[in-house]
Design an enzyme around this catalytic site. Sequence first.
Site: not given
Ligand SMILES: NC(=O)c1ccc[n+]([C@@H]2O[C@H](COP(=O)([O-])OP(=O)(O)OC[C@H]3O[C@@H](n4cnc5c(N)ncnc54)[C@H](O)[C@@H]3O)[C@@H](O)[C@H]2O)c1
Length: 248
Positions: A38, A62, A154, A184
Amino acid sequence: MSGRLVGRTAVVTGGAGGIGRAFARRLADEGAAVAVLDRADATDVVHEIEEAGGKAIAVTCDLTNPEAVGAARHEVTARIGSAHILVNNAGIYPHQPFDSLTFEDWRRVFSLNTDALFHTCQEFLPDMRAGGWGRIVNVTSNSVGLVVSGVTHYVASKMAAIGFTRALATEVAGDGVTVNALAPSLVRTPTTEAAGSAESFETVARMQAIKRSQVPEDLAGVLAFLVSDDAAFVTAQTLMADGGLVRS
Ligand SMILES: NC(=O)c1ccc[n+]([C@@H]2O[C@H](COP(=O)([O-])OP(=O)(O)OC[C@H]3O[C@@H](n4cnc5c(N)ncnc54)[C@H](O)[C@@H]3O)[C@@H](O)[C@H]2O)c1
């Protein structure tokens, strides 16, 4: 430590965030040594796992930078061994109508949600293939099957991840590596709680067959199955774990 993943090394991207944190904890509970990749500090996740008796490391990276992903792979391999499991979970989901989108906005979403899958697979896949066993899970979204506005970048990036999943699965199946996608619904995480309203969670829950908001733990067990030996004959699939919202 006992479980289906004893002896396996797992990489979870975005493991400092809401869903990734639950994934890292669950894979460690199943016995895997887990590397949390992360750009944010993930030491608290590592401590939670260690306190529960598991093994984990935090690697700051990153994921949009191929050199950084290469360095992360070296670090993971040196500290806990080459990866058997890769969970491409990190993603961003900004809401922005198409007419206000710039190409920069578009690229920012693709550089993480799609391009980073290329970088991580380029780095971690060769060792899986050489070892004759591997599991890759790409986290996508049920929004690819919904009518939603303000998320063209997205949805396009997550649909690309599904195409990538299917095509890569075909190439690597002969080496014991499966590649699947996990989709999800709207999940309650710190990011979505901060961005959304109570109303948006209620609206989505009403649309689902299962009428409550999804939480990260609803996905963790599905992931644990997909990366286990039990799922050896499951590949190239997109598993909609979304409370029955999108029917495929
Ligand atoms: N939360 C939802 O409702 C939902 C729904 C459908 C899909 N998703 C997918 O699930 C996944 C996780 O979602 P979430 O809600 O846990 O997100 P979140 O924002 O809680 O966590 C995302 C993580 O990715 C890290 N990150 C962002 N950019 C980065 C980079 N360039 N390099 C390294 N790390 C990086 C952030 O620091 C963070 O810890 C995502 O792919 C999202 O598209 C989420």
